[in-house]
Design an enzyme around this catalytic site. Structure first.
Site, PDB file in Angstrom:
ATOM      1  CE1 TYR A  75       9.713   2.840 -23.336  1.00 54.00           C
ATOM      2  CE2 TYR A  75      11.221   4.343 -22.242  1.00 54.00           C
ATOM      3  CZ  TYR A  75      10.655   3.088 -22.350  1.00 54.00           C
ATOM      4  OH  TYR A  75      11.045   2.085 -21.498  1.00 54.00           O
ATOM      5  CD  GLU A 102      10.940   0.386 -25.466  1.00 54.01           C
ATOM      6  OE1 GLU A 102       9.831  -0.143 -25.652  1.00 54.01           O
ATOM      7  OE2 GLU A 102      11.738   0.005 -24.589  1.00 54.01           O
ATOM      8  CG  HIS A 155      13.839  -7.434 -31.367  1.00 52.73           C
ATOM      9  ND1 HIS A 155      13.865  -6.062 -31.294  1.00 52.73           N
ATOM     10  CD2 HIS A 155      14.720  -7.744 -32.341  1.00 52.73           C
ATOM     11  CE1 HIS A 155      14.705  -5.579 -32.187  1.00 52.73           C
ATOM     12  NE2 HIS A 155      15.244  -6.571 -32.831  1.00 52.73           N
ATOM     13  CG  HIS A 211       5.330  -2.474 -25.655  1.00 50.75           C
ATOM     14  ND1 HIS A 211       5.540  -1.369 -26.441  1.00 50.75           N
ATOM     15  CD2 HIS A 211       6.473  -2.632 -24.943  1.00 50.75           C
ATOM     16  CE1 HIS A 211       6.747  -0.884 -26.219  1.00 50.75           C
ATOM     17  NE2 HIS A 211       7.339  -1.645 -25.307  1.00 50.75           N
TER      18      HIS A 211
END
Length: 683
Positions: free
Chosen positions: A610, A498, A476, A469
Site C-alpha cells: 500500500y 494499488e 482496471h 479508489h
C-alpha cells in the site's frame, strides 16, 4: 444515464444460486479438469506444444471461471446462510483441488516439453511466452522439482493453510458483535448517527460495522466510551488469534521446504520489491522520515487533549491512547481548518456522489454506463435488491464503440455482508479461440451509510475517497484487454496493484471535482469555496500519524513473516503499534491482529505494498495528470499503458511507457513530507 439501452453482445451472470448448484458447478469443474489434464499428460513427449498444452489449459480455466466464480463470491454478499456456507465449502474444495493439480508431476513435465518445442519453433508472442513462463514458475514454487516426499509434505501443509485462511475470513465476514451505550455515553456523537442505532431497552446497539462504530471513534466525547468501542473492535474476532498463529507457523514450513530464508522472501520473489531486505529498508527509511512529523502531530493532539479534558472535566491524561487518535485527528482538523466532517457530509449524498463519480470516470476514461434493466430479458437481477448492475461501453467521438463488460455496485451495509470496501474482478476477460472476446465482470462491495428517518444516505469525504479508489480497481478490470485471463486487469504484482487506484484518489482533492460531486441534501447547493479550500488543505494534515499507522501494519506483517522465532503475536501487535504508531493501550493487550484480514487475504508479507505503490501513484499523477486532470487524451494514454495491458508485461515496463522514464520517489516525498510540513508550518 442515457434513456436507451444498447444490448451487449453477451448476457450478464445469472445470480440464481442454491447450495446444491454451487456444489455441482465445482464438482463438474473438477471432473472436466481431471479429464483435460489426463489427456494432456497422455500426449507423447514429442507432440507436446504450446497450443495443445499451455493454451488449452488456459482456455479451459478461463471458461470455467464464468460458471464458478459468481458462486464463490456469494460467501461475501448473500443473505442466505446455506448459500454462504456452500460458497465457503466450495471455495475450500476448489483451492485444495488447485493445489493437487499444480503438484502433478506429469503436467509439469508436459509444460517443460512444450517449452522446449516453443523454443525450437520460436513462434510465441510476448504474452504467450509470459504465460508459459508463469505456469512453469507456479509449479516450481509449489515444489515441482523436489523429491516426492517433500512435495507431498508441501501439499499437505498448503492445503491446511488454505482451509485456515477461509475460516479466518469467514469469521471476519460473519462477525455479529455489538456494544450497548446509554444516551449519556454517546454525548458528542452526531444525532444522525445515533438515529441509525436500534434501541435495546434504554440503550443504543452499536455494531462493529464501519457506519456504526466509526462515529464513536471520531465523536464520542467520553474517553471511556471510546475506549470500550476501540478495544471491543480490536477483539471482535478474537477467536482468530490461534488460527493466525497456526497459519504463520505453517507458512514458515512452506518457506523452509522450498529453500527460502523465510516466507516473506518466498512471497516477494515474484513481486516488484523482490526480497524482504528491500521491503524492510523501504519501511524503516520511511519510518525515519515520518516519525519526527508524527511526534510533532502527537504533541499537537496532546495539547488539544489537555484543553478538552479541562473543558469537559475529565481527569488529566498525558498519553495519546489508541482510542484518542481518531477523535483528536478529527477535532484538530475541525478547529485548525474550520472543517467539520459532519457539515461536509451534508454536501455528499450518495444519490449525488455515486453518479457524479461515474461521470468523472466516464469523461476521464472515455467510457459510458447503462443500468441493466431488472428483467428476465436483460438479466439485471442481482443477489440483493441493494446491488445494481451496469453495462459499460467504450465511448469514442460521441459513440459507443465497443462493449467493455459488466459492473456491479453493492454499496450499503447489511448483516453477514463483507464489512469493508473492495472490488472483485469476478470474471476476467480474454481472447477466445475464434478471436472473439469474452467480457469481464467486476463487483464493487462497500458499506456506505444508509438513510435515517430524517436524512438521506450521506458520505464523509473519506468515504468519497474510498469509493473513488475502489472504482479505480473496477476500471482496471473493465478497461483491460489481454490475450489471456491470467493477466487481465488487476492480475499484476501485488505491490503494484494499488497504484492505479491510489493515483485516482487525487481527483477527490481537486476543487473542480469537489464542486461537481457535492450537493447539499436540503438546499442542493455545491460545497462553498471556503469548505473546498479546507478540504484541500486537510489532505496533508496529520499525515505523519496516518502513515505511521500504515507502517505499523506493514512492519507487523513483515515481522511475522521474517522471524525465525515463535512470536507472541498479540504482544507484538500492541508493542509495535505503540512504538511505530505512537499510540498506547495503557498496557491492555488485545489481539487486534485477529481482524487483520489482509494478512490472510492475499496480502501476507505484502501489506507494505500500500505504501510502496504510493511512490508509483504520486509519480503517475504529477507527471501525467496534474496539469490537466480531466484530459481525455491523458486518460486514454493511462488506459492504454496501465489498464489495458494488465499484467501481460512487467509493471516497470508499463510505468516507463506511461512516464517516459523509470519512476522515482520525488513526487511521493514532495507530497507526503513537503506538503505536510509546509501545511503544519502555516498553521
Amino acid at each position: 444515464m442515457p434513456a436507451t439501452y444498447p444490448k451487449p453482445p453477451t448476457a450478464p451472470p445469472h445470480w440464481v444460486y442454491t447450495p446444491k448448484n454451487i456444489e455441482t458447478n465445482v464438482e463438474s469443474y473438477i471432473t472436466d479438469t481431471d479429464k483435460l489434464l489426463d489427456q494432456i499428460a497422455a500426449l507423447p513427449q514429442g507432440q507436446r506444444t504450446f497450443d495443445n498444452t499451455v493454451r488449452r489449459m488456459a482456455f479451459h480455466d478461463s471458461a470455467a471461471d464464468k460458471g464458478i466464480e459468481p458462486g464463490l463470491f456469494l460467501q461475501y454478499v448473500s443473505q442466505d446462510e446455506g448459500v454462504r456456507n456452500a460458497s465457503v465449502d466450495a471455495d475450500k474444495k476448489l483451492q485444495e483441488y488447485g493445489l493437487k493439480t499444480i503438484a502433478r508431476e506429469d503436467i509439469y513435465q508436459a509444460l517443460l516439453d512444450a517449452e522446449a518445442d516453443a523454443k525450437a519453433e520460436n513462434k510465441l508472442n510476448s504474452e504467450e511466452q509470459r504465460l508459459m513462463d508463469r505456469m512453469i514458475r507456479d509449479r516450481k514454487r509449489n515444489g515441482l522439482g523436489l523429491e516426492k516426499s517433500k512435495r507431498d509434505e508441501l501439499l499437505k501443509i498448503q492445503t491446511k493453510i488454505m482451509g485456515l485462511e477461509v475460516d479466518f475470513q469467514r469469521a471476519c465476514n460473519e462477525e455479529k458483535g455489538f456494544l450497548l451505550f446509554t444516551e449519556e455515553e454517546l454525548v458528542g456523537v452526531p444525532e444522525a448517527a445515533i438515529e441509525g442505532y436500534p434501541k435495546e431497552g434504554d440503550k443504543y446497539k452499536v455494531t462493529y460495522k464501519t457506519p456504526d462504530i466509526v462515529p464513536i471513534f471520531q465523536y464520542a466525547d467520553n474517553p471511556e466510551t471510546r475506549r470500550r468501542a476501540q478495544l471491543g473492535y480490536e477483539g471482535k474476532t478474537i477467536q482468530n488469534v490461534p488460527v493466525l498463529e497456526e497459519i504463520i507457523e505453517l507458512r514458515k514450513q512452506v518457506a523452509d521446504i522450498l529453500g527460502f530464508e523465510n516466507f516473506a522472501d518466498y512471497i516477494l520473489d515474484i513481486k516488484m520489491a523482490k526480497d524482504s531486505k528491500t521491503v524492510m529498508d523501504f519501511l524503516n527509511d520511511l519510518r525515519t522520515k515520518l516519525t519526527p512529523l508524527g511526534e510533532a502531530e502527537k504533541k499537537n493532539f496532546l495539547e488539544l487533549k489537555k484543553e478538552v479534558h479541562k473543558e469537559k472535566g475529565y481527569a488529566p491524561d498525558d498519553e495519546l491512547n489508541l482510542w484518542d487518535y481518531r477523535y483528536y485527528d478529527r477535532l484538530w482538523t475541525e478547529r485548525k481548518l474550520a472543517l467539520d466532517d459532519e457539515k461536509v457530509k451534508e454536501y455528499f449524498p450518495v444519490s449525488k456522489v455515486v453518479p457524479t463519480i461515474l461521470d468523472i470516470y466516464k469523461q476521464l476514461l472515455s467510457v459510458q454506463f447503462y443500468p441493466v434493466p431488472r428483467d428476465e430479458e436483460h438479466g439485471g437481477n442481482t443477489w440483493h435488491n441493494d446491488a445494481e448492475a451496469y453495462a459499460v461501453w467504450d465511448h469514442q467521438d460521441g459513440k459507443d464503440t465497443e462493449f467493455l463488460g459488466y459492473m456491479y455496485l453493492d454499496l450499503f451495509p447489511r448483516e453477514n455482508k463483507y464489512g469493508h470496501a473492495a472490488v472483485w474482478g469476478l470474471i476476467p476477460g480474454w481472447t477466445k479461440e475464434d478471436g472473439g472476446r469474452s467480457y469481464p465482470t467486476v463487483c464493487m462491495v462497500a458499506n456506505l451509510a444508509k438513510p435515517t428517518p430524517k436524512r438521506p444516505a450521506l458520505m464523509k469525504h473519506s468515504d468519497v475517497v474510498t469509493f473513488f479508489h475502489e472504482m479505480g480497481h473496477a476500471f482496471h478490470g473493465l478497461c483491460s484487454r489481454t490475450q489471456f485471463s491470467r493477466f487481465h486487469g488487476t492480475h499484476v504484482a501485488r505491490d503494484f496493484v494499488e497504484a492505479p487506484s491510489q493515483m485516482l484518489e487525487n481527483w477527490c482533492w481537486l476543487p473542480e471535482q469537489l464542486k461537481s460531486m457535492s450537493s447539499h441534501y436540503e438546499t442542493g447547493e455545491s460545497l462553498p469555496d471556503d469548505l473546498i479550500q479546507s478540504i484541500v488543505k486537510s489532505k496533508n494534515v496529520n499525515q505523519g500519524l496516518f502513515n505511521l499507522r500504515q507502517l505499523f501494519f506493514g512492519l507487523y506483517d513483515m515481522t511475522l513473516h521474517t522471524s525465525k522465532e515463535n512470536i507472541d503475536q498479540t504482544k507484538l501487535w500492541c508493542d509495535l503499534r505503540k512504538d511505530v504508531s505512537l499510540v498506547t493501550t495503557k498496557g491492555e493487550y488485545i489481539g487486534g491482529q485477529s481482524g487483520f484480514a489482509h494478512i490472510v487475504g492475499g496480502y501476507g508479507a505484502g501489506y507494505y505494498g500500500y505504501l510502496y505503490s504510493l511512490v508509483f501513484a504520486a509519480d503517475m499523477f504529477e507527471t501525467v495528470f496534474s496539469k490537466a486532470p480531466m484530459s481525455p487524451e491523458n486518460g486514454m494514454k493511462y488506459r492504454n499503458e496501465i489498464l489495458k495491458v494488465g499484467g501481460s508485461r512487467d509493471e516497470m515496463d508499463s510505468l516507463v511507457a506511461l512516464l517516459g522514464r523509470k519512476p522515482t520517489n520525488d513526487a511521493f516525498l514532495r507530497d507526503l513530507l513537503g506538503g505536510a510540513e509546509g501545511e503544519a508550518a502555516r498553521l
